[in-house]
Design an enzyme around this catalytic site. Structure first.
Site, PDB file in Angstrom:
ATOM      1  N   TYR A 145       1.995  12.151   2.094  1.00  0.00           N
ATOM      2  CA  TYR A 145       0.980  11.728   3.056  1.00  0.00           C
ATOM      3  C   TYR A 145       1.061  12.530   4.351  1.00  0.00           C
ATOM      4  CZ  TYR A 145       4.871   8.614   4.447  1.00  0.00           C
ATOM      5  OH  TYR A 145       6.094   8.102   4.792  1.00  0.00           O
ATOM      6  N   HIS A 179       3.668  -1.823   5.082  1.00  0.00           N
ATOM      7  CA  HIS A 179       3.909  -1.369   6.441  1.00  0.00           C
ATOM      8  C   HIS A 179       2.606  -0.864   7.053  1.00  0.00           C
ATOM      9  CE1 HIS A 179       7.927   0.074   4.463  1.00  0.00           C
ATOM     10  NE2 HIS A 179       7.952  -1.242   4.680  1.00  0.00           N
TER      11      HIS A 179
END
Length: 185
Positions: A132, A69
């Protein structure tokens, strides 16, 4: 995981994609790391990320595979527990379109992923927590670009074959590289 690394940045074959060594300090109690430190990271050449959101993907089983992605924001990726085989593909318009970079990420490693670079990972250990920071908020209108995990052109060398990995049906059905429109930045 390696203890005692010096904080360091390493360029990769994809422009802007930067791999980091992260110092981890451990003893009989466990370990500690300074996962993100703006001043130190910027001194190594990382752009001012300006994180606005922190995400964690907990993955129960080894072989869990997610991606590829490319989101419309930058990401700073690390692992809190376990380890992953990471794969990044440049999906930005230009001569690097389709270029692949791979690395193993554990708590002593991190990577900065600029927007437009496709991101994927496969867990190498059970109970892996992949974390993240991003510099924009997720919205339902966010425009992603996707690439099939089994794309023959990029030929990601997954450590666990995709037919034995845990993969979502959605990720299995993303387009091959020749059907992906390069991202104009």
């Amino acid at each position: 995981m390696e203890y005692g690394k010096t904080l360091a940045a390493h360029d990769t074959s994809i422009p802007g994609l930067t791999l980091f060594d992260i110092p981890v300090h451990g003893d009989n109690r466990g370990w500690f790391k300074e996962n993100w430190q703006r001043e130190k990271m910027m001194a190594l050449g990382l752009p001012d990320l300006g994180p606005v959101q922190n995400n964690i993907s907990f993955n129960r089983n080894a072989g869990t595979t997610r991606g590829i992605h490319a989101e419309p924001w930058d990401k700073f990726i690390s692992v809190a527990t376990g380890s992953v085989f990471g794969a990044w593909v440049d999906l930005r318009a230009g001569e690097g379109f389709g270029r692949l970079f791979t690395a193993t990420i554990d708590p002593s490693t991190a990577i900065f992923v600029p927007k437009g670079v496709g991101n994927a990972f496969q867990t190498l250990e059970p109970d892996t927590a992949y974390t993240y920071l991003v510099n924009d908020h997720w919205t339902p209108q966010a425009e992603y670009t996707f690439l099939n995990l089994a794309d023959e052109t990029t030929a990601v060398p997954w450590p666990i074959a995709l037919d034995r990995a845990e993969v979502s049906e959605k990720d299995r059905n993303h387009p091959r590289l020749d059907a992906v429109t390069p991202i104009a930045l």
